[in-house]
Motif scaffolding. Structure first.
Motif, PDB file in Angstrom:
ATOM      1  N   ILE A  38      35.723 150.740 108.866  1.00  0.00           N
ATOM      2  CA  ILE A  38      36.015 149.612 109.755  1.00  0.00           C
ATOM      3  C   ILE A  38      36.468 148.442 108.903  1.00  0.00           C
ATOM      4  CG2 ILE A  38      35.108 148.058 111.518  1.00  0.00           C
ATOM      5  CD1 ILE A  38      32.929 150.198 112.032  1.00  0.00           C
ATOM      6  N   ALA A  39      37.684 147.994 109.119  1.00  0.00           N
ATOM      7  CA  ALA A  39      38.216 146.810 108.451  1.00  0.00           C
ATOM      8  C   ALA A  39      38.252 145.658 109.452  1.00  0.00           C
ATOM      9  CB  ALA A  39      39.609 147.069 107.897  1.00  0.00           C
ATOM     10  N   VAL A  40      37.836 144.484 109.021  1.00  0.00           N
ATOM     11  CA  VAL A  40      37.714 143.329 109.910  1.00  0.00           C
ATOM     12  C   VAL A  40      38.536 142.175 109.337  1.00  0.00           C
ATOM     13  CG1 VAL A  40      36.128 141.709 111.017  1.00  0.00           C
ATOM     14  CG2 VAL A  40      35.400 144.069 110.581  1.00  0.00           C
ATOM     15  N   ARG A  41      39.348 141.595 110.192  1.00  0.00           N
ATOM     16  CA  ARG A  41      40.077 140.385 109.822  1.00  0.00           C
ATOM     17  C   ARG A  41      39.162 139.190 110.062  1.00  0.00           C
ATOM     18  NH1 ARG A  41      44.551 139.734 106.868  1.00  0.00           N
ATOM     19  NH2 ARG A  41      45.614 141.388 108.084  1.00  0.00           N
ATOM     20  N   ARG A  42      38.726 138.548 108.983  1.00  0.00           N
ATOM     21  CA  ARG A  42      37.750 137.472 109.087  1.00  0.00           C
ATOM     22  C   ARG A  42      38.385 136.167 109.559  1.00  0.00           C
ATOM     23  NH1 ARG A  42      34.106 138.197 103.561  1.00  0.00           N
ATOM     24  NH2 ARG A  42      32.892 140.012 104.274  1.00  0.00           N
ATOM     25  N   GLU A  43      37.501 135.149 109.717  1.00  0.00           N
ATOM     26  CA  GLU A  43      37.981 133.855 110.207  1.00  0.00           C
ATOM     27  C   GLU A  43      38.985 133.224 109.265  1.00  0.00           C
ATOM     28  OE1 GLU A  43      33.479 134.050 111.187  1.00  0.00           O
ATOM     29  OE2 GLU A  43      34.873 134.774 109.662  1.00  0.00           O
ATOM     30  N   ASP A  44      38.812 133.415 107.955  1.00  0.00           N
ATOM     31  CA  ASP A  44      39.713 132.801 106.980  1.00  0.00           C
ATOM     32  C   ASP A  44      40.979 133.612 106.743  1.00  0.00           C
ATOM     33  OD1 ASP A  44      38.569 134.943 105.759  1.00  0.00           O
ATOM     34  OD2 ASP A  44      37.765 133.853 104.031  1.00  0.00           O
ATOM     35  N   GLY A  45      41.159 134.714 107.488  1.00  0.00           N
ATOM     36  CA  GLY A  45      42.368 135.502 107.351  1.00  0.00           C
ATOM     37  C   GLY A  45      42.275 136.650 106.376  1.00  0.00           C
ATOM     38  N   ASP A 311      25.916 146.803 106.749  1.00  0.00           N
ATOM     39  CA  ASP A 311      27.197 146.892 106.063  1.00  0.00           C
ATOM     40  C   ASP A 311      28.335 146.457 106.987  1.00  0.00           C
ATOM     41  OD1 ASP A 311      29.021 147.581 103.992  1.00  0.00           O
ATOM     42  OD2 ASP A 311      29.384 149.510 104.962  1.00  0.00           O
ATOM     43  N   LEU A 312      28.261 146.851 108.252  1.00  0.00           N
ATOM     44  CA  LEU A 312      29.272 146.446 109.224  1.00  0.00           C
ATOM     45  C   LEU A 312      29.190 144.954 109.515  1.00  0.00           C
ATOM     46  CD1 LEU A 312      31.485 146.968 111.264  1.00  0.00           C
ATOM     47  CD2 LEU A 312      29.750 147.809 112.866  1.00  0.00           C
ATOM     48  N   ALA A 313      27.976 144.434 109.658  1.00  0.00           N
ATOM     49  CA  ALA A 313      27.819 142.998 109.920  1.00  0.00           C
ATOM     50  C   ALA A 313      28.353 142.167 108.759  1.00  0.00           C
ATOM     51  CB  ALA A 313      26.345 142.683 110.177  1.00  0.00           C
ATOM     52  N   GLU A 314      28.184 142.654 107.535  1.00  0.00           N
ATOM     53  CA  GLU A 314      28.701 141.934 106.370  1.00  0.00           C
ATOM     54  C   GLU A 314      30.226 141.902 106.357  1.00  0.00           C
ATOM     55  OE1 GLU A 314      28.416 142.140 101.462  1.00  0.00           O
ATOM     56  OE2 GLU A 314      27.210 143.473 102.729  1.00  0.00           O
ATOM     57  N   ALA A 315      30.844 142.972 106.864  1.00  0.00           N
ATOM     58  CA  ALA A 315      32.308 142.990 106.926  1.00  0.00           C
ATOM     59  C   ALA A 315      32.838 141.970 107.912  1.00  0.00           C
ATOM     60  CB  ALA A 315      32.797 144.391 107.303  1.00  0.00           C
ATOM     61  N   PHE A 316      32.073 141.647 108.951  1.00  0.00           N
ATOM     62  CA  PHE A 316      32.531 140.679 109.938  1.00  0.00           C
ATOM     63  C   PHE A 316      32.560 139.272 109.377  1.00  0.00           C
ATOM     64  CE2 PHE A 316      32.357 143.862 113.176  1.00  0.00           C
ATOM     65  CZ  PHE A 316      33.123 143.367 114.219  1.00  0.00           C
ATOM     66  N   SER A 317      31.530 138.882 108.676  1.00  0.00           N
ATOM     67  CA  SER A 317      31.477 137.510 108.197  1.00  0.00           C
ATOM     68  C   SER A 317      30.432 137.394 107.109  1.00  0.00           C
ATOM     69  CB  SER A 317      31.135 136.545 109.342  1.00  0.00           C
ATOM     70  OG  SER A 317      30.989 135.233 108.853  1.00  0.00           O
ATOM     71  N   THR A 318      30.697 136.494 106.162  1.00  0.00           N
ATOM     72  CA  THR A 318      29.720 136.210 105.113  1.00  0.00           C
ATOM     73  C   THR A 318      28.657 135.226 105.574  1.00  0.00           C
ATOM     74  OG1 THR A 318      31.181 134.479 104.274  1.00  0.00           O
ATOM     75  CG2 THR A 318      31.386 136.673 103.287  1.00  0.00           C
ATOM     76  N   THR A 319      28.808 134.684 106.765  1.00  0.00           N
ATOM     77  CA  THR A 319      27.841 133.722 107.296  1.00  0.00           C
ATOM     78  C   THR A 319      26.761 134.404 108.127  1.00  0.00           C
ATOM     79  OG1 THR A 319      29.250 133.351 109.221  1.00  0.00           O
ATOM     80  CG2 THR A 319      29.569 131.898 107.325  1.00  0.00           C
ATOM     81  N   LYS A 320      26.618 135.730 107.968  1.00  0.00           N
ATOM     82  CA  LYS A 320      25.587 136.505 108.673  1.00  0.00           C
ATOM     83  C   LYS A 320      25.749 136.441 110.179  1.00  0.00           C
ATOM     84  CE  LYS A 320      23.721 137.595 104.779  1.00  0.00           C
ATOM     85  NZ  LYS A 320      23.874 138.964 104.217  1.00  0.00           N
ATOM     86  N   LYS A 321      27.004 136.391 110.635  1.00  0.00           N
ATOM     87  CA  LYS A 321      27.250 136.434 112.070  1.00  0.00           C
ATOM     88  C   LYS A 321      26.917 137.827 112.593  1.00  0.00           C
ATOM     89  CE  LYS A 321      30.981 136.194 115.451  1.00  0.00           C
ATOM     90  NZ  LYS A 321      32.439 135.995 115.643  1.00  0.00           N
ATOM     91  N   ASN A 322      26.185 137.864 113.710  1.00  0.00           N
ATOM     92  CA  ASN A 322      25.753 139.135 114.272  1.00  0.00           C
ATOM     93  C   ASN A 322      26.739 139.583 115.344  1.00  0.00           C
ATOM     94  OD1 ASN A 322      24.416 141.377 115.163  1.00  0.00           O
ATOM     95  ND2 ASN A 322      22.632 140.307 115.944  1.00  0.00           N
ATOM     96  N   PRO A 323      27.495 140.674 115.100  1.00  0.00           N
ATOM     97  CA  PRO A 323      28.476 141.103 116.103  1.00  0.00           C
ATOM     98  C   PRO A 323      27.909 142.061 117.140  1.00  0.00           C
ATOM     99  CG  PRO A 323      28.730 142.414 114.135  1.00  0.00           C
ATOM    100  CD  PRO A 323      27.598 141.463 113.862  1.00  0.00           C
ATOM    101  N   PHE A 324      26.642 142.460 117.009  1.00  0.00           N
ATOM    102  CA  PHE A 324      26.094 143.514 117.856  1.00  0.00           C
ATOM    103  C   PHE A 324      25.580 142.938 119.174  1.00  0.00           C
ATOM    104  CE2 PHE A 324      25.310 144.803 113.408  1.00  0.00           C
ATOM    105  CZ  PHE A 324      26.199 145.866 113.365  1.00  0.00           C
ATOM    106  N   LYS A 325      26.007 143.577 120.260  1.00  0.00           N
ATOM    107  CA  LYS A 325      25.580 143.173 121.582  1.00  0.00           C
ATOM    108  C   LYS A 325      24.590 144.146 122.211  1.00  0.00           C
ATOM    109  CE  LYS A 325      27.823 139.337 122.159  1.00  0.00           C
ATOM    110  NZ  LYS A 325      27.107 138.056 122.386  1.00  0.00           N
TER     111      LYS A 325
END
Length: 473
Positions: A38-45, A311-325
């Motif tokens: 899983i590759a994630v395009r972060r907020e900073d691009g 590992d997936l949550a770290e790919a989303f953001s370095t600010t520990k944003k939780n993507p899981f719903k």
């Protein structure tokens, strides 16, 4: 017993009829395996990804075993001629380049020489620093399983699924291939995690056998395909399983070919064939023995799942944003992994073999104070209350799937004459009261208090009335 030089001894040993390639067979090696990425395009691009779990099962492991057998054969040959070597010790040329020390150094260099791995993304070759080690696992130049952002940019990934192929070859020319997929997501996406064995399938053992050995798997919970297909309109689905990486292709094939008839479980006419939505499949990096030990003996499969989710949550953001719903599982170890990874406790669902679903942590947030025993319990994936709850967690209603379905049957409304239900919007579009009431018809109140517009019998119906009726319809 004539003296013989080492070079002559080497030539003699090479001419011996007994050689390793003749007394041992070299079976055709199997292809490698790889988990989805899983590759994630972060907020900073920038781009970040989960770990690349690529393993060529028999490449280096088999070559190492073959080299060991060859070394044993060489040692037997040297032992056979040891007396001749001892007798001719005075004739050995100390400056002879053929020496045991140099032979050992060459073997060490061969062991340290990892195999280069060719990566092809969407059938296009991409230069990377990935290499296959002696243990069969592939890593990048820094020894990590995650490439830098610059390497991911070179992949030229498209949103959604991208096919990736890993190739390597030994010095003897034997080629090995592993295939998987890379999913490109956005940092705005939300994720629903789902276990496979016992959660999609009805049981662990039978479901596992059915998914691996059957071309048309059927051992699945009723309505699971349509349920997750609806969820995929608002969230990304990730399939998480403690199966070993060698079963990656079989697991992907099972999820791709599982088919159910939507609507049949609810007693309605079959509307369409429902399939599971396409999503990444994350498997354990261990071999089959290690996976069985973790599942049956140590009973710690949640440790791998927790690591994979983090590992997936770290790919989303370095600010520990939780993507899981939300997270779905069939064991309490699954619930432990979801809770440790930050999935909300009111969004962790546990399903049993009878397809009954419950919230294992319902006591922690039950607003009824535990008085309602049925709170947090659902009758399978087809339960409307379960769908209502999951879409409430996602924040939006489901998007209708683009399939051919018969139009929904509208309920019969209590009308006065030939009237239709008057909505607030329609009321606002009507002319003021008292303006040509004899031509437009009047408003009547039904027994339940609803307002209706009666269709006028006159042929001179005003355009405003027709427009209001059309808006309602």
């Amino acid at each position: 017993h004539e003296p013989i030089s080492r070079r002559a001894m080497a030539s003699h040993l090479e001419a011996e009829p007994l050689r390793p390639a003749e007394w041992t067979s070299r079976p055709e090696p199997s292809e490698g395996s790889a988990v989805d990425v899983i590759a994630v395009r972060r907020e900073d691009g920038t781009l970040a990804s989960t770990a690349f779990g690529v393993k060529f099962v028999t490449t280096r492991m088999y070559e190492s075993a073959y080299a060991t057998m060859a070394s044993m054969a060489a040692k037997l040959s040297r032992s056979y001629s040891s007396r001749r070597r001892a007798a001719a010790k005075e004739d050995f040329d100390e400056d002879d380049p053929y020496s045991e020390e140099e032979d050992e150094e060459e073997e060490e260099e061969e062991d340290d020489d990892d195999l280069a791995v060719v990566v092809r993304v969407n059938e296009r070759r991409v230069e990377t620093t990935m290499r296959c080690g002696s243990d069969g696992y592939c890593r990048f130049a820094d020894g990590k399983e995650r490439p830098p952002s610059s390497t991911l940019e070179a992949f030229e990934l498209q949103p959604g699924k991208n096919d990736v192929r890993f190739e390597t070859a030994t010095k003897q020319g034997r080629k090995f291939v592993a295939e998987s997929r890379i999913f490109l997501w956005s940092h705005r996406d939300v994720v629903v995690a789902c276990d496979v064995d016992g959660t999609i399938t009805r049981s662990d053992v039978r479901g596992f056998v059915d998914s691996v050995a059957s071309d048309t798997p059927t051992n699945a919970h009723v309505g699971v395909c349509d349920f997750f297909d609806q969820i995929s309109t608002k969230a990304q689905i990730v399939y998480l399983t403690s199966r070993p990486v060698v079963l990656a292709d079989a697991t992907r094939s099972f999820l791709r070919h599982l088919k159910q008839t939507s609507g049949q479980a609810r007693g309605r006419p079959p509307f369409r064939d429902a399939f599971l939505p396409e999503g990444p499949v994350i498997l354990s990096r261990t071999n089959l023995v290690g996976a069985l030990y973790s599942e049956l003996v140590a009973r710690t499969p949640h440790e791998f799942k927790t690591w994979a989710l983090n590992d997936l949550a770290e790919a989303f953001s370095t600010t520990k944003k939780n993507p899981f719903k939300a997270g779905f599982g069939n064991k309490h170890t699954d619930c432990q992994a979801y809770r440790a990874a930050g999935v909300p406790i009111d969004a962790i669902f546990l399903i049993n073999a009878d397809s009954s679903i419950k919230l294992p942590f319902a006591d922690a947030f039950d607003e009824h104070g535990g008085d309602n025993d049925d709170y947090g319990s659902f009758q399978g994936y087809t339960d409307p209350d379960l769908r209502q709850r999951i879409f409430h967690l996602l924040g939006t209603p489901p998007v209708p799937r683009p399939v051919t379905r018969p139009p929904a049957v509208r309920p019969v409304l209590p009308v006065a004459g030939a009237g239709v239900l008057m909505t607030t919007k329609a009321k606002q579009q009507l002319p003021p009261e008292g303006q040509t009431p004899e031509k437009q018809g009047g408003q009547q109140q039904s027994k339940n208090g609803s307002s209706f517009l009666t269709t006028p019998n006159s042929s001179t119906t005003s355009p405003a009335t027709l427009h209001a009726a059309a808006s309602v319809l």
